[in-house]
Design an enzyme around this catalytic site. Structure first.
Site, PDB file in Angstrom:
ATOM      1  N   THR A  77      50.997  75.263   2.195  1.00 55.32           N
ATOM      2  CA  THR A  77      51.833  75.720   1.079  1.00 55.32           C
ATOM      3  C   THR A  77      52.241  74.529   0.220  1.00 55.32           C
ATOM      4  OG1 THR A  77      52.716  77.450   2.532  1.00 55.32           O
ATOM      5  CG2 THR A  77      53.921  77.030   0.501  1.00 55.32           C
ATOM      6  N   LEU A  95      58.059  73.287   4.816  1.00 55.40           N
ATOM      7  CA  LEU A  95      57.015  74.035   4.107  1.00 55.40           C
ATOM      8  C   LEU A  95      55.766  73.899   4.951  1.00 55.40           C
ATOM      9  CD1 LEU A  95      56.948  73.277   0.244  1.00 55.40           C
ATOM     10  CD2 LEU A  95      57.639  75.393   1.365  1.00 55.40           C
ATOM     11  N   ASP A  96      55.104  75.012   5.205  1.00 56.81           N
ATOM     12  CA  ASP A  96      53.865  74.957   5.972  1.00 56.81           C
ATOM     13  C   ASP A  96      52.870  74.022   5.296  1.00 56.81           C
ATOM     14  OD1 ASP A  96      54.816  76.839   7.753  1.00 56.81           O
ATOM     15  OD2 ASP A  96      53.914  78.530   6.683  1.00 56.81           O
ATOM     16  N   ARG A  97      52.026  73.424   6.100  1.00 60.20           N
ATOM     17  CA  ARG A  97      51.038  72.479   5.572  1.00 60.20           C
ATOM     18  C   ARG A  97      50.233  73.027   4.382  1.00 60.20           C
ATOM     19  NH1 ARG A  97      46.561  69.259   9.183  1.00 60.20           N
ATOM     20  NH2 ARG A  97      45.601  68.130   7.460  1.00 60.20           N
ATOM     21  N   HIS A 128      56.041  81.612   8.968  1.00 65.88           N
ATOM     22  CA  HIS A 128      54.968  82.313   8.256  1.00 65.88           C
ATOM     23  C   HIS A 128      55.423  83.676   7.732  1.00 65.88           C
ATOM     24  CE1 HIS A 128      51.746  79.910  10.732  1.00 65.88           C
ATOM     25  NE2 HIS A 128      52.440  79.151   9.909  1.00 65.88           N
TER      26      HIS A 128
END
EC number: 5.4.99.26
Length: 246
Positions: free
Chosen positions: A61, A57-59, A166
């Protein structure tokens, strides 16, 4: 900085899943040397055993993040995650109103990091990327970001069918409905409005649910992560029902 207590949303002898806070890195990175708190290390200390991430998971999010509890389980399950044999549901607040649900099939070029991918090839082919999306609620706020006296926003449900970097942020930007709080693919005017008027300083993208068939019991697993305080106060301001994201 006080240690974070992670909310565990699922745990059995094979897996543990947490509700990752927005802004927290999954693991140590030489790109963010000053950071001291990471989901992996925090969770390891919290449950007293090693954990092995199965996806990312992106930072910025928040939401469901699943770990295996042994390297053997991780090596068996990783291919399933890599082949997208699971259903992920995200929620986001985006600029403008989207009237109908749809599926965006729009290939994305590999997004290279300026530092980490300095020597990677810039000429890679675009990769297939597919996202199903559905509008759930709308709001029109009495603040201007341009020529109109009001600005419109929409609560979206999104289900990525592929896992590009992304992907959801880039797909919504392609539809001209960028996710609020996205500093790399979004619109600074809307990000600023949410900071100033709604005290919202985060990317409004949340991984609400993850479903997959348990590889060892064959039961369907459903892991859910609730929205944080920033989301809750926005739902209150916009008079949206929190049941929409449950």
């Amino acid at each position: 900085m006080a240690p974070v207590e992670l909310e565990i949303v699922y745990q059995d002898e094979y897996f543990v899943a947490v509700n990752k806070p927005a802004g927290m890195l999954v693991h140590r990175s030489w790109l963010d040397k000053h950071e001291t708190q990471f989901v992996m290390q925090t969770l390891r200390d919290q449950i007293g055993q090693h954990v092995f991430p199965l996806h990312r998971l992106d930072r910025p999010t928040s939401g469901v993040l699943v770990f295996a509890l042994s390297s053997e389980v991780a090596s068996q399950v990783m291919p399933m995650f890599a082949e997208h044999k699971m259903e992920k549901t995200y929620h986001a607040i985006v600029r403008g109103w989207i009237e109908e649900e749809g599926v965006l099939d729009y290939a994305l070029k590999v997004e290279l990091d300026k530092i980490a991918d300095k020597f990677a090839s810039q000429e890679k082919e675009a990769q297939e990327a597919v996202t199903a999306y559905k509008p759930l609620a709308k709001v029109e706020v009495p603040y201007s970001t341009g020529k109109f006296p009001t600005t419109r926003y929409c609560l979206m449900e999104m289900k990525p069918k592929t896992g590009r970097k992304h992907q959801l942020r880039r797909h919504m930007a392609h539809l001209r409905h960028p996710i609020v709080g996205d500093t790399s693919h979004g619109d600074g005017k809307h990000n600023k409005l949410f900071r100033n008027e709604f005290d919202s300083h985060r990317l409004l993208l949340h991984a609400s649910e993850l479903r997959f068939v348990h590889p060892f019991t064959n039961e369907e697993l459903v892991m859910k992560a609730s929205i944080d305080d920033t989301w809750q106060q926005l739902f209150t301001r916009f008079e949206w029902d929190e049941e929409l994201v449950k």
